[in-house]
Design an enzyme around this catalytic site. Structure first.
Site, PDB file in Angstrom:
ATOM      1  CD  GLU A 279      -3.647   1.458  -6.311  1.00  0.00           C
ATOM      2  OE1 GLU A 279      -3.765   1.130  -5.129  1.00  0.00           O
ATOM      3  OE2 GLU A 279      -2.543   1.627  -6.858  1.00  0.00           O
TER       4      GLU A 279
ATOM      5  CB  CYS B 183      -3.264  12.376  -9.037  1.00  0.00           C
ATOM      6  SG  CYS B 183      -4.061  13.779  -8.203  1.00  0.00           S
TER       7      CYS B 183
ATOM      8  CB  CYS C 125      -0.682  15.471  -2.066  1.00  0.00           C
ATOM      9  SG  CYS C 125      -2.141  16.444  -2.437  1.00  0.00           S
TER      10      CYS C 125
ATOM     11  CB  CYS D 258      -0.581  11.275  -2.401  1.00  0.00           C
ATOM     12  SG  CYS D 258      -1.780  10.274  -3.277  1.00  0.00           S
TER      13      CYS D 258
ATOM     14  CD  GLU E 118      -9.388  16.708  -6.292  1.00  0.00           C
ATOM     15  OE1 GLU E 118      -8.823  16.271  -5.284  1.00  0.00           O
ATOM     16  OE2 GLU E 118     -10.585  17.071  -6.299  1.00  0.00           O
TER      17      GLU E 118
ATOM     18  CB  SER F 135      -7.577  16.011   1.447  1.00  0.00           C
ATOM     19  OG  SER F 135      -8.238  14.865   0.963  1.00  0.00           O
TER      20      SER F 135
ATOM     21  CG  ASN G 161      -1.111   3.662   4.596  1.00  0.00           C
ATOM     22  OD1 ASN G 161      -0.365   2.715   4.873  1.00  0.00           O
ATOM     23  ND2 ASN G 161      -2.417   3.552   4.496  1.00  0.00           N
TER      24      ASN G 161
ATOM     25  CB  CYS H 166      -3.876   7.022  -2.158  1.00  0.00           C
ATOM     26  SG  CYS H 166      -5.185   7.629  -3.120  1.00  0.00           S
TER      27      CYS H 166
HETATM   28  N1  SAH Z   1      -7.724  13.558  -4.554  1.00  0.00           N
HETATM   29  C1  SAH Z   1      -8.696  13.356  -3.536  1.00  0.00           C
HETATM   30  C2  SAH Z   1      -9.045  11.904  -3.272  1.00  0.00           C
HETATM   31  C3  SAH Z   1      -7.977  10.860  -3.269  1.00  0.00           C
HETATM   32  S1  SAH Z   1      -6.974  10.550  -1.879  1.00  0.00           S
HETATM   33  C4  SAH Z   1      -8.291  14.045  -2.271  1.00  0.00           C
HETATM   34  O1  SAH Z   1      -7.221  14.643  -2.237  1.00  0.00           O
HETATM   35  O2  SAH Z   1      -9.056  14.059  -1.322  1.00  0.00           O
HETATM   36  C5  SAH Z   1      -7.974  10.027  -0.541  1.00  0.00           C
HETATM   37  C6  SAH Z   1      -7.413  10.504   0.798  1.00  0.00           C
HETATM   38  O3  SAH Z   1      -6.218   9.808   1.160  1.00  0.00           O
HETATM   39  C7  SAH Z   1      -7.071  11.973   0.811  1.00  0.00           C
HETATM   40  O4  SAH Z   1      -7.499  12.527   2.028  1.00  0.00           O
HETATM   41  C8  SAH Z   1      -5.551  11.945   0.749  1.00  0.00           C
HETATM   42  O5  SAH Z   1      -4.997  13.143   1.216  1.00  0.00           O
HETATM   43  C9  SAH Z   1      -5.238  10.745   1.593  1.00  0.00           C
HETATM   44  N2  SAH Z   1      -3.918  10.142   1.398  1.00  0.00           N
HETATM   45  C10 SAH Z   1      -3.203  10.020   0.268  1.00  0.00           C
HETATM   46  N3  SAH Z   1      -2.037   9.398   0.497  1.00  0.00           N
HETATM   47  C11 SAH Z   1      -2.024   9.089   1.808  1.00  0.00           C
HETATM   48  C12 SAH Z   1      -1.096   8.428   2.647  1.00  0.00           C
HETATM   49  N4  SAH Z   1       0.062   7.962   2.173  1.00  0.00           N
HETATM   50  N5  SAH Z   1      -1.415   8.282   3.952  1.00  0.00           N
HETATM   51  C13 SAH Z   1      -2.590   8.745   4.452  1.00  0.00           C
HETATM   52  N6  SAH Z   1      -3.502   9.366   3.701  1.00  0.00           N
HETATM   53  C14 SAH Z   1      -3.225   9.553   2.394  1.00  0.00           C
END
Ligand code: SAH
Length: 347
Positions: free
Chosen positions: A88, A108, A112, A115, A161, A215, A291, A334
């Site tokens: 996406e 990924c 986390c 996510c 990532e 992050s 989110n 995400c």
């Molecule tokens: N893997 C990378 C980039 C992708 S995620 C990273 O970890 O930075 C982009 C951002 O969205 C990251 O800061 C991640 O921690 C955050 N993120 C992922 N899921 C989320 C959610 N449900 N609510 C808020 N932020 C989220």
């Protein structure tokens, strides 16, 4: 799967064209067509060249199969790759320009807890040409091409990532910022990472002054480790050292993403720790209310709590903002859209 023409730099494309017995200027025609987001079959080249390219190369490596439009104008796309995998990408309109959020991997493996992208683990890395095609496709969709760009800013914040797919991401950064191509300046590109420390040092040496976004989500190693498995491998202090090195090398201020999770990371003690950790550093803190993801039990905070946390950081002397959450009504977070798409197609 066939090869991907968009994986080639302009120089590599020229070599390919010469090896096919074609004149050098054909490479320019082909490259210009690709940069306008065209599929091979739609580029104005000789039928013979087109046919021999189509034998080995994907006609359209990235295809938009679904578009969701938010009330705020944000568009979210489900894209299909040549092997059928789904990724996406998001297009957001701001008054300074349009930002596209791209995916760098299918799924990924970082795990986390908040996510959606990581729910099914890593399927595969995207190639540089696939990531570039995400941009070329969306740029063309919005009328960009040639000297006129519709996508002015890029964030590597979609699924995946970026520093876990290092070589392909670097090649993408070079191709998307190539002056003879779509030419998005590295200064308008943000790379977001969960904190893979050795690769931050490598990135600092690439001569690509992209904005580095980390992050963080908690000021302590224990706090981070509760939601981010990578925190067991690299400590906050190692991350900060790498960020300072990045700043020294590139002159770019770095940014921390901090998703506010109820009862987890936004108490007064967290604000205090963040302040003592980051005060005086050339950085900015981006707060975002979590989110909520259906499959996860973590809860978001109220708007009031978010502003209270912001106020504490500001009072403590940090530069911070609450990131406006765009496209909430269209599965903004995400990996949410892909996850729900996979669920409905499995049914
Ligand atoms: N893997 C990378 C980039 C992708 S995620 C990273 O970890 O930075 C982009 C951002 O969205 C990251 O800061 C991640 O921690 C955050 N993120 C992922 N899921 C989320 C959610 N449900 N609510 C808020 N932020 C989220």
């Amino acid at each position: 799967m066939k090869k991907i023409l968009q994986d080639l730099s302009y120089g590599e494309l020229e070599n390919l064209i010469l090896s096919l017995g074609e004149k050098k200027f054909r490479a320019k025609q082909l490259y210009d067509g690709l940069m306008r987001g065209k599929s091979i079959s739609k580029i104005n080249i000789s039928p013979a060249l087109r046919e021999s390219l189509l034998k080995d190369y994907e006609n359209e490596p990235v295809k938009i199969i679904k578009t969701l439009t938010s009330s705020d104008g944000t568009e979210k796309y489900l894209m299909q790759l040549a092997d059928g995998n789904i990724i996406e990408s998001v297009f957001m309109r701001y008054n300074y320009g349009n930002t596209q959020c791209v995916s760098t991997q299918v799924g990924c493996r970082m795990g986390c807890k908040f996510c959606a992208s990581t729910l099914g683990g890593l399927v595969r890395n995207l190639t540089s040409g696939e990531i570039l095609s995400e941009v070329l496709t969306v740029n063309a969709l919005h009328g960009g091409g040639g000297a006129k760009r519709a996508v002015t800013n890029i964030v590597l914040m979609g699924s995946g990532e970026p520093l876990d797919n290092y070589q392909n991401v670097i090649k993408f950064l070079r191709s998307v910022s190539d002056e003879i191509g779509i030419n998005v300046s590295p200064r308008n590109i943000s790379l977001s990472t969960c904190g893979i420390v050795p690769e931050i040092y490598n990135l600092a040496e690439e001569g690509l002054p992209v904005n580095l976004t980390i992050s963080l989500h908690s000021p302590t190693d224990e706090g981070r480790a509760r939601t981010m498995p990578i925190a067991k491998k690299y400590s906050v202090s190692e991350i900060l050292k790498a960020c300072d090195y990045y700043f020294k090398k590139t002159g770019r201020r770095y940014i921390f993403e901090y998703s506010l999770i109820a009862d987890e990371n936004c108490g007064r003690e967290h604000a205090e720790k963040l302040i003592s950790l980051l005060k005086g550093k050339p950085c900015h803190v981006n707060l975002i209310r979590l989110n909520e993801v259906e499959e996860r039990d973590l809860k978001t905070v109220t708007e009031k709590q978010a502003y209270q946390f912001l106020g504490s950081l500001e009072k403590g002397g940090l530069s911070a903002t609450i990131r406006r959450s765009m496209g909430n009504d269209i599965a903004g977070a995400c990996g949410q859209l892909r996850a729900s798409h996979l669920k409905t197609t499995e049914r």
